[in-house]
Design an enzyme around this catalytic site. Structure first.
Site, PDB file in Angstrom:
ATOM      1  N   LYS A   1     124.674 -58.547  33.837  1.00  0.00           N
ATOM      2  CA  LYS A   1     125.323 -59.757  33.330  1.00  0.00           C
ATOM      3  C   LYS A   1     126.780 -59.748  33.800  1.00  0.00           C
ATOM      4  CE  LYS A   1     121.728 -60.540  30.493  1.00  0.00           C
ATOM      5  NZ  LYS A   1     120.830 -61.685  30.559  1.00  0.00           N
TER       6      LYS A   1
ATOM      7  N   ASP B   1     118.845 -60.908  37.156  1.00  0.00           N
ATOM      8  CA  ASP B   1     118.408 -61.888  36.169  1.00  0.00           C
ATOM      9  C   ASP B   1     117.409 -62.828  36.828  1.00  0.00           C
ATOM     10  OD1 ASP B   1     118.591 -63.993  33.953  1.00  0.00           O
ATOM     11  OD2 ASP B   1     119.864 -62.368  33.256  1.00  0.00           O
ATOM     12  N   GLU B   2     116.591 -63.487  35.997  1.00  0.00           N
ATOM     13  CA  GLU B   2     115.521 -64.312  36.570  1.00  0.00           C
ATOM     14  C   GLU B   2     116.054 -65.470  37.404  1.00  0.00           C
ATOM     15  OE1 GLU B   2     116.392 -65.894  32.445  1.00  0.00           O
ATOM     16  OE2 GLU B   2     116.186 -63.931  33.408  1.00  0.00           O
TER      17      GLU B   2
ATOM     18  N   HIS C   1     108.948 -61.417  35.663  1.00  0.00           N
ATOM     19  CA  HIS C   1     109.675 -62.086  34.583  1.00  0.00           C
ATOM     20  C   HIS C   1     108.922 -63.350  34.192  1.00  0.00           C
ATOM     21  CE1 HIS C   1     112.772 -64.133  32.313  1.00  0.00           C
ATOM     22  NE2 HIS C   1     113.379 -62.977  32.197  1.00  0.00           N
TER      23      HIS C   1
END
EC number: 4.1.1.39
Length: 465
Positions: free
Chosen positions: A165, A193-194, A284
């Site tokens: 992040k 992240d996706e 994911h």
């Protein structure tokens, strides 16, 4: 006798309460909410018809088709406890209706047009029984749980991950730095992240290179095998494959795909490539809540999880039971076991409508991620057991001293919980005490415990049994 035109009730053809299901049938359990005045048998039969051979009127070509061989049949109807105008309709589909090895085709039939059907107020697919004859036409997960442990040389504990992040906006160099710090601190994996694909602030090739560098550096320094889920999801299948091939050329152990937004066809292609080339595949489930969050309409996540095991993936996000995202304990554990185990008995208390035999299709590791931190570690270790990946994004990167100490805190907490469990202690009851004891000799863990001691995400789950 000539062809008899006209409209007739679905239930005359498609409601067959005395039908005995075959071992080769695909069985579906639908939660049906009919419009007022539509009897349950008619609604259940309509679902069977519209998701198999039927249409709204009798057609001439029915006469040159063996309907008995190809039609879906509603073979059982039961009321839903506590709901007035809802019931579960069980439908059996002959295997010949489906293309071999195609989740795409299976879903196009079973959850295609029928969900827009006017005679129903709402419709939800609760569970599917995939017969052995059909599951054997799929390759399934590229490698499975045991092969993954052997590749990574990690046994006897859950694996630890972290989503980097802020999810969007970092440059490739800074992104790689965060990856290195987390892996160096003791995590097994870090994750794209996706929604990190290839945006103007960070193109995919730059990210892949810097992450590979981070991963090899951390590996050399810790003596442990490390991985970073490189997200290969792209706008076209060709571009997705290009990214997966580049990842393989870099020699990294694992890539990642968003299987619902990317689509089952793309996912199955990628899974085949991953098996052929020794890459693990992390999945994911972005977009799943659009499909599975409403209790009355859509499709339960356990169906999406079964579909993924057929299509192929080595990890899949499966809720946390304790974090910030949806997931009731029994229901979540139901589909977690369904992902990992070879054989699974029908168990309505966990939302499992059918006994499912996967006949040695490899298992999938469930990933717990979303709003979890060190205080959750005992509960997660107890709930998910060894065969899982626990992912702490903010719970690693939000550490007051930085990323590497955040990773250290999580690893120490995990090792303490695993050791306590192996000594026979009760994690559910003594969890907080176990973490406090470990924090005495780990300043990093002590700092993490202090930051997150009050954080809770307590909302009632939407999707109950």
């Amino acid at each position: 006798v000539g062809f008899k035109a006209g409209v007739k009730d679905y239930k005359l053809t498609y409601y067959t309460p005395d039908y005995e299901t075959k071992d080769t049938d695909i069985l579906a359990a639908f939660r049906v909410t009919p419009q007022p005045g539509v009897p349950p048998e008619e609604a259940g039969a309509a679902v069977a018809a519209e998701s198999s051979t039927g249409t709204w009127t009798t057609v001439w070509t029915d006469g040159v088709t063996s309907l008995d061989r190809y039609k879906g049949r509603c073979y059982h109807i039961e009321p839903v406890a506590g709901e007035e105008s809802q019931f579960i309709a069980y439908v059996a589909y002959p295997l010949d209706l489906f293309e071999e090895g195609s989740v795409t085709n299976m879903f196009t039939s079973i959850v295609g047009n029928v969900f827009g059907f006017k005679a129903l107020r709402a419709l939800r697919l609760e569970d599917l029984r995939i017969p052995t004859a059909y599951s054997k036409t799929f390759q399934g997960p590229p490698h499975g749980i045991q092969v993954e442990r052997d590749k990574l040389n990690k046994y006897g504990r859950p694996l630890l991950g972290c989503t980097i992040k802020p999810k969007l906006g970092l440059s490739a160099k800074n992104y790689g730095r965060a990856v290195y710090e987390c892996l160096r601190g003791g995590l097994d994996f870090t994750k794209d992240d996706e929604n990190v694909n290839s945006q103007p602030f960070m193109r995919w090739r730059d990210r892949f290179l810097f992450c590979a560098e981070a991963l090899y550096k951390a590996q050399a320094e810790t003596g442990e095998i490390k991985g970073h889920y490189l997200n290969a999801t792209a706008g076209t299948c060709e571009e997705m494959m290009k990214r997966a091939i580049f990842a393989r050329e870099l020699g990294v152990p694992i890539v990642m795909h968003d299987y619902l937004t990317g689509g089952f066809t793309a996912n199955t292609s990628l899974a085949h490539y991953c098996r052929d080339n020794g890459l693990l595949l992390h999945i994911h489930r972005a977009m799943h809540a659009v499909i599975d969050r409403q209790k009355n309409h859509g499709m339960h996540f356990r169906v999406l999880a079964k579909a993924l095991r057929l299509s192929g993936g080595d990890h899949i996000h499966a809720g946390t039971v304790v974090g910030k995202l949806e997931g009731e304990r029994d229901i979540t554990l139901g589909f977690v076991d369904l992902l990992r185990d070879d054989y699974f008995e029908k168990d309505r208390s966990r939302g499992i409508y059918f006994t499912q035999d996967w006949v040695s299709l490899p298992g999938v590791l469930p990933v717990a991620s979303g709003g979890i931190h060190v205080w959750h570690m005992p509960a997660l270790t107890e709930i998910f057991g060894d065969d899982s990946v626990l992912q702490f994004g903010g719970g690693t990167l939000g550490h007051p001293w930085g990323n590497a100490p955040g990773a250290v805190a999580n690893r120490v907490a995990l090792e303490a919980c695993v050791q306590a469990r192996n000594e026979g202690r009760d994690l559910a009851r003594e969890g907080n005490e176990i973490i406090r004891e470990a924090a005495k000799w780990s300043p990093e863990l002590a700092a993490a415990c202090e930051v997150w001691k009050e954080i809770k995400f307590e909302f009632p789950a939407m999707d109950t049994l």
